[in-house]
Design a protein around this motif. Structure first.
Motif, PDB file in Angstrom:
ATOM      1  N   GLU A 133      49.492  32.745  -9.156  1.00  9.82           N
ATOM      2  CA  GLU A 133      49.536  30.795  -8.950  1.00  9.82           C
ATOM      3  C   GLU A 133      48.103  30.463  -8.859  1.00  9.82           C
ATOM      4  O   GLU A 133      47.425  28.724  -9.682  1.00  9.82           O
ATOM      5  CB  GLU A 133      49.825  31.015  -7.406  1.00  9.82           C
ATOM      6  CG  GLU A 133      51.241  30.932  -7.422  1.00  9.82           C
ATOM      7  CD  GLU A 133      52.069  29.818  -7.715  1.00  9.82           C
ATOM      8  OE1 GLU A 133      52.297  29.148  -8.371  1.00  9.82           O
ATOM      9  OE2 GLU A 133      53.589  30.342  -7.892  1.00  9.82           O
ATOM     10  N   LEU A 134      47.173  30.559  -8.385  1.00 10.07           N
ATOM     11  CA  LEU A 134      45.354  30.480  -9.047  1.00 10.07           C
ATOM     12  C   LEU A 134      45.160  29.852 -10.221  1.00 10.07           C
ATOM     13  O   LEU A 134      44.277  29.408 -10.781  1.00 10.07           O
ATOM     14  CB  LEU A 134      44.727  30.841  -8.096  1.00 10.07           C
ATOM     15  CG  LEU A 134      44.638  30.726  -7.118  1.00 10.07           C
ATOM     16  CD1 LEU A 134      44.330  31.654  -5.536  1.00 10.07           C
ATOM     17  CD2 LEU A 134      44.395  29.593  -5.988  1.00 10.07           C
ATOM     18  N   TRP A 136      47.922  29.870 -13.497  1.00  7.37           N
ATOM     19  CA  TRP A 136      48.421  28.685 -13.270  1.00  7.37           C
ATOM     20  C   TRP A 136      47.231  27.672 -13.027  1.00  7.37           C
ATOM     21  O   TRP A 136      47.049  26.496 -13.982  1.00  7.37           O
ATOM     22  CB  TRP A 136      49.974  28.013 -12.793  1.00  7.37           C
ATOM     23  CG  TRP A 136      51.053  29.487 -13.456  1.00  7.37           C
ATOM     24  CD1 TRP A 136      51.746  29.864 -12.159  1.00  7.37           C
ATOM     25  CD2 TRP A 136      50.238  30.188 -14.688  1.00  7.37           C
ATOM     26  NE1 TRP A 136      52.566  31.339 -12.763  1.00  7.37           N
ATOM     27  CE2 TRP A 136      51.792  31.616 -14.276  1.00  7.37           C
ATOM     28  CE3 TRP A 136      49.538  30.590 -15.404  1.00  7.37           C
ATOM     29  CZ2 TRP A 136      52.299  31.944 -14.321  1.00  7.37           C
ATOM     30  CZ3 TRP A 136      50.724  32.185 -16.632  1.00  7.37           C
ATOM     31  CH2 TRP A 136      51.366  32.206 -16.319  1.00  7.37           C
ATOM     32  N   SER A 137      47.108  27.690 -11.735  1.00  9.37           N
ATOM     33  CA  SER A 137      45.743  25.930 -11.436  1.00  9.37           C
ATOM     34  C   SER A 137      44.511  25.658 -12.238  1.00  9.37           C
ATOM     35  O   SER A 137      44.590  25.446 -12.939  1.00  9.37           O
ATOM     36  CB  SER A 137      45.680  26.216  -9.689  1.00  9.37           C
ATOM     37  OG  SER A 137      44.856  24.890  -9.550  1.00  9.37           O
ATOM     38  N   SER A 138      44.078  27.168 -13.141  1.00 12.78           N
ATOM     39  CA  SER A 138      42.940  26.986 -13.328  1.00 12.78           C
ATOM     40  C   SER A 138      43.364  26.861 -15.110  1.00 12.78           C
ATOM     41  O   SER A 138      42.447  26.056 -15.638  1.00 12.78           O
ATOM     42  CB  SER A 138      42.246  28.670 -13.851  1.00 12.78           C
ATOM     43  OG  SER A 138      41.394  28.692 -14.466  1.00 12.78           O
ATOM     44  N   LYS A 140      45.737  24.777 -15.828  1.00 12.45           N
ATOM     45  CA  LYS A 140      45.982  23.891 -16.531  1.00 12.45           C
ATOM     46  C   LYS A 140      44.976  22.586 -16.025  1.00 12.45           C
ATOM     47  O   LYS A 140      45.564  21.439 -16.732  1.00 12.45           O
ATOM     48  CB  LYS A 140      47.300  22.738 -14.585  1.00 12.45           C
ATOM     49  CG  LYS A 140      49.177  23.687 -15.307  1.00 12.45           C
ATOM     50  CD  LYS A 140      50.039  24.000 -14.566  1.00 12.45           C
ATOM     51  CE  LYS A 140      51.206  24.727 -14.876  1.00 12.45           C
ATOM     52  NZ  LYS A 140      52.382  24.401 -14.299  1.00 12.45           N
ATOM     53  N   LYS A 141      43.873  22.866 -14.689  1.00 11.87           N
ATOM     54  CA  LYS A 141      42.776  22.307 -14.844  1.00 11.87           C
ATOM     55  C   LYS A 141      42.135  22.184 -15.718  1.00 11.87           C
ATOM     56  O   LYS A 141      41.512  20.646 -16.145  1.00 11.87           O
ATOM     57  CB  LYS A 141      42.178  22.094 -13.571  1.00 11.87           C
ATOM     58  CG  LYS A 141      43.164  21.743 -12.504  1.00 11.87           C
ATOM     59  CD  LYS A 141      42.064  22.288 -11.226  1.00 11.87           C
ATOM     60  CE  LYS A 141      43.380  22.525 -10.168  1.00 11.87           C
ATOM     61  NZ  LYS A 141      43.086  22.863  -8.108  1.00 11.87           N
TER      62      LYS A 141
END
Length: 191
Positions: A133-134, A136-138, A140-141
């Protein structure tokens, strides 16, 4: 649990041609404009982030899969086949969420024939325990932030660049795991 296995977290996410709108900077008085076609074409991506249980020094390994459309049972079995090739005979304890496709009859039948793979389920409603999940966050950011691609290939290229960035920095996958609060400790040697 087998202490000579890779502990692998797997998760899926989607990306589309609609940009991930993020805050950005611009000169005073020049509001940035994000122009894109209103196109809802989607692709799905799966990532498996593996850590070695008995020897953390071996480093994390990241396996990535991208496809147009969404994942179903057949596509997930294809991802697991790729994972089998990626880990070349290593034992794997795969940890993933309770998505119904993950626990379908066909997946369970396929896994029953595999001697290299053991499935474990994350607790319900606990995505914060999955280091992917982290990841994906990386993505997408950073690579996908404010990306207004004309084709899914543009999004796929940016995603591949992000995966390459994460693979080039071995500390990032460890930081994803650390952020979950989970740790890996090698077994204590017996006297």
């Amino acid at each position: 649990m087998n202490t000579r296995a890779r502990i692998v977290f797997l998760d899926e996410s989607d990306v589309s041609l609609l940009p991930q709108v993020r805050r950005t900077y611009a000169p005073r008085g020049r509001t940035p404009l994000l122009r894109h076609r209103l196109n809802r074409k989607r692709a799905s991506m799966a990532a498996a982030l593996g850590y070695h249980a008995a020897d953390p020094e071996r480093g994390p390994r990241l396996c990535f899969h991208l496809k147009p459309g969404s994942y179903d049972t057949a596509a997930l079995i294809e991802v697991l086949e790729q994972l089998k090739t990626f880990y070349r005979g290593e034992r794997v304890v795969l940890i993933w969420d309770g998505l119904s496709a993950h626990w379908s009859r066909d997946i369970r039948a396929w896994v029953a024939e595999q001697d290299w793979l053991t499935l474990e389920r994350l607790p319900a409603y606990a995505p914060e325990l999955n280091p992917v999940e982290l990841l994906w966050s990386s993505l997408k950011k950073r690579e996908l932030a404010n990306l207004a691609g004309n084709h899914l290939a543009d999004v796929a290229d940016a995603t591949e660049q992000g995966i390459h960035r994460i693979n080039q920095n071995p500390q990032l996958p460890w930081s994803f795991l650390a952020h979950t609060g989970l740790t890996l400790h090698p077994p204590t040697p017996r006297n």
